[in-house]
Design a protein around this motif. Structure first.
Motif, PDB file in Angstrom:
ATOM      1  N   UNK A  46      11.260 -47.308  16.007  1.00  0.00           N
ATOM      2  CA  UNK A  46      10.332 -47.483  14.897  1.00  0.00           C
ATOM      3  C   UNK A  46      11.042 -47.642  13.574  1.00  0.00           C
ATOM      4  N   UNK A  47      12.104 -46.874  13.387  1.00  0.00           N
ATOM      5  CA  UNK A  47      12.830 -46.914  12.112  1.00  0.00           C
ATOM      6  C   UNK A  47      13.681 -48.162  11.975  1.00  0.00           C
ATOM      7  N   UNK A  48      14.288 -48.595  13.068  1.00  0.00           N
ATOM      8  CA  UNK A  48      15.346 -49.592  12.965  1.00  0.00           C
ATOM      9  C   UNK A  48      14.930 -51.011  13.332  1.00  0.00           C
ATOM     10  N   UNK A  49      13.985 -51.175  14.261  1.00  0.00           N
ATOM     11  CA  UNK A  49      13.657 -52.520  14.734  1.00  0.00           C
ATOM     12  C   UNK A  49      12.983 -53.339  13.640  1.00  0.00           C
ATOM     13  N   UNK A  50      13.539 -54.491  13.381  1.00  0.00           N
ATOM     14  CA  UNK A  50      12.978 -55.396  12.376  1.00  0.00           C
ATOM     15  C   UNK A  50      12.052 -56.392  13.083  1.00  0.00           C
ATOM     16  N   UNK A  51      10.852 -55.933  13.387  1.00  0.00           N
ATOM     17  CA  UNK A  51       9.900 -56.751  14.141  1.00  0.00           C
ATOM     18  C   UNK A  51       8.488 -56.422  13.678  1.00  0.00           C
ATOM     19  N   UNK A  52       7.520 -57.155  14.184  1.00  0.00           N
ATOM     20  CA  UNK A  52       6.122 -56.890  13.843  1.00  0.00           C
ATOM     21  C   UNK A  52       5.687 -55.553  14.437  1.00  0.00           C
ATOM     22  N   UNK A  53       4.576 -55.046  13.929  1.00  0.00           N
ATOM     23  CA  UNK A  53       4.028 -53.800  14.464  1.00  0.00           C
ATOM     24  C   UNK A  53       3.698 -53.942  15.957  1.00  0.00           C
ATOM     25  N   UNK A  54       3.104 -55.049  16.315  1.00  0.00           N
ATOM     26  CA  UNK A  54       2.709 -55.238  17.708  1.00  0.00           C
ATOM     27  C   UNK A  54       3.927 -55.370  18.615  1.00  0.00           C
ATOM     28  N   UNK A  59       2.376 -41.575  26.101  1.00  0.00           N
ATOM     29  CA  UNK A  59       1.703 -42.690  25.426  1.00  0.00           C
ATOM     30  C   UNK A  59       1.419 -42.346  23.963  1.00  0.00           C
ATOM     31  N   UNK A  60       0.720 -41.239  23.736  1.00  0.00           N
ATOM     32  CA  UNK A  60       0.278 -40.920  22.376  1.00  0.00           C
ATOM     33  C   UNK A  60       1.426 -40.456  21.484  1.00  0.00           C
ATOM     34  N   UNK A  61       2.233 -39.515  21.956  1.00  0.00           N
ATOM     35  CA  UNK A  61       3.351 -39.059  21.134  1.00  0.00           C
ATOM     36  C   UNK A  61       4.393 -40.154  20.956  1.00  0.00           C
ATOM     37  N   UNK A  62       4.541 -40.998  21.974  1.00  0.00           N
ATOM     38  CA  UNK A  62       5.456 -42.128  21.828  1.00  0.00           C
ATOM     39  C   UNK A  62       5.025 -43.050  20.702  1.00  0.00           C
ATOM     40  N   UNK A  63       3.732 -43.335  20.653  1.00  0.00           N
ATOM     41  CA  UNK A  63       3.207 -44.159  19.557  1.00  0.00           C
ATOM     42  C   UNK A  63       3.526 -43.514  18.211  1.00  0.00           C
ATOM     43  N   UNK A  64       3.238 -42.226  18.086  1.00  0.00           N
ATOM     44  CA  UNK A  64       3.402 -41.586  16.787  1.00  0.00           C
ATOM     45  C   UNK A  64       4.864 -41.363  16.421  1.00  0.00           C
ATOM     46  N   UNK A  65       5.740 -41.217  17.405  1.00  0.00           N
ATOM     47  CA  UNK A  65       7.169 -41.162  17.082  1.00  0.00           C
ATOM     48  C   UNK A  65       7.619 -42.486  16.472  1.00  0.00           C
ATOM     49  N   UNK A  66       7.210 -43.586  17.110  1.00  0.00           N
ATOM     50  CA  UNK A  66       7.571 -44.902  16.572  1.00  0.00           C
ATOM     51  C   UNK A  66       6.922 -45.140  15.219  1.00  0.00           C
TER      52      UNK A  66
END
Length: 254
Positions: free
Chosen positions: A73-81, A113-120
């Motif tokens: 989440x912090x490093x990838x330079x990509x769209x949200x999707x 699923x849920x915590x993974x989303x929020x970590x990213x």
């Protein structure tokens, strides 16, 4: 040290912090006692194939994957999707690590699923805004997930169900965890978090606050496991009893 090395060090430190918070949350959940029908420090509830130690093994196995998703989440330079697509691949690896650690027992699949989303999301929020704030978490989470999950729900109407969530959707029209994400996890923000914050503000007993938070969620959410095992009547009963207990709990227990 080069600028790149400094950036990697900073992003790594932030990711470790976020992923470690997720790991701590898993442990806080299982240690909250007593929980009706769930694994806690007193019993295995309705789950005879798991206990607290199983959950501890699972949590420790998942910690590096939560850190990895925060780092993405912090490093990838990509769209949200595209970020969502990337962390789901990490989530699949996390599921395999969980099953390996627990002897093929599903302890945390939904939370991956849920915590993974929020970590990213927390990682992206820290990168974009310099801090992790509620408005950023809520906005980024929906931009990441809504269109992809809406398409998946539409596709569920056309294919054979292979999970409890898919069976619930085809039988009862319940969108499950995908629906919660599409709606922005409203019970989390509108029910659970205010209860938790108020309990902390008043310096109440930690375990009592967590139990009250649990019942605030049980009163509101459409629990896929309960729906699959007992149908809408049982789910409605659980919600009603949770609301009744919560009213008594607020008056007497804290």
């Amino acid at each position: 040290m080069s600028v790149t090395q400094i950036c990697n060090a900073v992003s790594g430190k932030i990711a470790v912090h976020i992923g470690t918070k997720a790991w701590q949350a898993l442990l806080e959940e299982v240690y909250t006692t007593p929980k009706p029908g769930l694994v806690d420090l007193y019993s295995s509830g309705a789950h005879q194939d798991m206990d607290v130690r199983t959950f501890e093994k699972s949590a420790h196995a998942l910690r590096p994957y939560f850190i990895r998703m925060a780092y993405q989440g912090y490093l990838l330079n990509c769209s949200y999707e595209e970020l969502f697509r990337q962390i789901r691949r990490t989530g699949m690896a996390a599921e395999q690590a969980m099953f390996q650690a627990t002897g093929h027992v599903n302890t945390h699949k939904g939370l991956i699923f849920t915590l993974g989303i929020y970590c990213a999301v927390a990682g992206r929020c820290a990168a974009e805004r310099g801090q992790v704030i509620e408005e950023g978490l809520r906005t980024i989470q929906q931009r990441m997930t809504v269109r992809i999950l809406e398409r998946e729900i539409a596709d569920m109407q056309e294919k054979a169900a292979v999970s409890h969530g898919e069976m619930n959707f085809q039988k009862y029209g319940a969108a499950g965890i995908r629906g919660e994400a599409i709606q922005g996890y409203r019970p989390l923000w509108e029910d659970a978090l205010p209860v938790l914050r108020e309990g902390i503000r008043q310096k109440k007993d930690d375990n009592a606050v967590k139990l009250q938070t649990l019942f605030a969620l049980m009163r509101r959410i459409e629990d896929s496991n309960i729906l699959a095992r007992g149908g809408p009547v049982t789910l409605r009963k659980v919600r009603e009893e949770s609301a009744a207990f919560l009213l008594l709990f607020c008056c007497c227990a804290m």
